[in-house]
Design a protein around this motif. Structure first.
Motif, short mmCIF file in Angstrom:
data_model
loop_
_atom_site.label_atom_id
_atom_site.label_comp_id
_atom_site.label_asym_id
_atom_site.label_seq_id
_atom_site.Cartn_x
_atom_site.Cartn_y
_atom_site.Cartn_z
N MET A 1 0.76 -1.17 -0.20
CA MET A 1 0.03 0.13 0.06
C MET A 1 1.04 0.99 0.05
N ARG A 2 1.91 1.42 0.65
CA ARG A 2 2.93 2.28 0.73
C ARG A 2 3.45 2.61 -0.55
N VAL A 3 3.65 1.65 -1.36
CA VAL A 3 4.28 2.01 -2.79
C VAL A 3 3.15 2.67 -3.59
N LEU A 4 1.64 2.18 -3.41
CA LEU A 4 0.92 3.03 -4.15
C LEU A 4 0.73 4.33 -3.74
N LEU A 5 0.75 4.65 -2.46
CA LEU A 5 0.80 5.96 -1.96
C LEU A 5 1.95 6.83 -2.31
N ARG A 6 3.12 6.08 -2.49
CA ARG A 6 4.39 6.93 -2.84
C ARG A 6 4.39 7.24 -4.44
N THR A 7 3.66 6.45 -4.98
CA THR A 7 3.52 6.90 -6.64
C THR A 7 2.25 7.90 -6.92
N LEU A 8 1.21 7.59 -6.10
CA LEU A 8 -0.10 8.32 -6.39
C LEU A 8 0.01 9.92 -5.70
N ALA A 9 0.84 9.79 -4.70
CA ALA A 9 0.86 11.37 -4.27
C ALA A 9 1.61 12.23 -5.26
N PRO A 10 2.83 11.97 -5.65
CA PRO A 10 3.53 12.68 -6.85
C PRO A 10 2.59 12.85 -8.00
N LEU A 11 2.03 11.86 -8.32
CA LEU A 11 1.25 12.09 -9.96
C LEU A 11 0.07 13.06 -9.34
N LEU A 12 -0.55 12.84 -8.54
CA LEU A 12 -1.59 13.81 -8.15
C LEU A 12 -1.12 15.25 -7.86
N GLY A 13 -0.26 15.33 -7.18
CA GLY A 13 0.54 16.81 -7.19
C GLY A 13 1.01 17.35 -8.37
N LEU A 14 1.66 16.53 -9.38
CA LEU A 14 1.76 17.01 -10.50
C LEU A 14 0.55 17.35 -11.34
N ALA A 15 -0.27 16.69 -11.34
CA ALA A 15 -1.65 16.89 -11.92
C ALA A 15 -2.20 18.18 -11.53
N LEU A 16 -2.27 18.30 -10.29
CA LEU A 16 -2.76 19.66 -9.68
C LEU A 16 -2.04 20.83 -9.88
N ALA A 17 -0.49 20.61 -9.96
CA ALA A 17 0.39 21.81 -10.26
C ALA A 17 -0.02 22.21 -11.86
N ALA A 18 -0.10 21.26 -12.55
CA ALA A 18 -0.19 21.52 -14.12
C ALA A 18 -1.60 22.22 -14.16
N LEU A 73 -12.57 6.07 -3.78
CA LEU A 73 -11.21 5.25 -3.70
C LEU A 73 -10.11 5.91 -2.87
N LEU A 74 -9.94 7.07 -3.31
CA LEU A 74 -8.91 7.73 -2.67
C LEU A 74 -9.05 7.83 -1.34
N LEU A 75 -10.35 8.07 -0.73
CA LEU A 75 -10.42 7.95 0.58
C LEU A 75 -10.34 6.60 1.21
N LEU A 76 -10.60 5.48 0.36
CA LEU A 76 -10.20 4.07 1.10
C LEU A 76 -8.76 3.96 1.05
#
Length: 181
Positions: A1-18, A73-76
């Motif tokens: 689960m931590r691997v998913l969070l470590r990849t999901l957090a930067p991707l969501l951050g980059l999308a929000l920054a874009a 899904l993000l909340l879960l």
């Protein structure tokens, strides 16, 4: 689960920054040319298309359901990714003491491997259960009869010594290892 969070957090951050960068570009373009049509996003065309769309239209409902499902899904994922610490008894009521399951697994693994009849062991631990998989050397008779009892006894002795708030269940599986030639 931590691997998913470590990849999901930067991707969501980059999308929000874009999205933020595009929004800043569009706002600056609207200040410079108030009658313009937008640099990156065709706002007037989108406004014309969306102004005739009622809230009860099928595309609006589908988009709302998709956004709700992604949010759930993000909340879960966030709820399942919390740390699962192993609670220890505190010396005073004002303190909370805990350790990680990894530390508990290392303690149990080191204790099990100290036994002379254990050749190798792997341990996984959580607050509720400790799973020990051990390989043993054959005894004088060539068998592995007492290995499970030995490992279970050593783990039980260690758990008695630790100040655990709740004693986890212990599952032990053993198998024999052939002697090297």
């Amino acid at each position: 689960m931590r691997v998913l969070l470590r990849t999901l957090a930067p991707l969501l951050g980059l999308a929000l920054a874009a999205v933020g960068v595009i929004l800043v570009i569009e706002v600056v373009a609207a200040w410079v040319r108030p009658a313009g049509r937008g640099l990156v996003v065709p706002w007037p065309a989108w406004q014309a298309a969306l102004s005739g769309l009622p809230w009860s239209a099928r595309p609006v409902i589908v988009v709302a359901i998709c956004v709700a499902v992604v949010g759930l899904l993000l909340l879960l994922i966030a709820l399942l990714a919390r740390r699962h610490d192993v609670a220890l008894t505190a010396p005073t009521p004002e303190m909370t003491v805990a350790t990680s399951p990894r530390v508990l697994a290392r303690l149990v693994g080191r204790t099990v491997r100290e036994s002379d009849d254990v050749a190798a062991a792997s341990v996984s631990a959580s607050a509720r259960k400790i799973v020990v998989r051990a390989e043993g050397w054959p005894d004088a008779g060539g068998g592995f009869a007492g290995l499970t009892d030995t490992v279970r006894g050593r783990v039980s002795t260690l758990l008695d010594e630790l100040p655990l708030a709740r004693r986890p269940r212990v599952a032990v599986s053993t198998r024999g290892r052939k002697e090297p030639r």
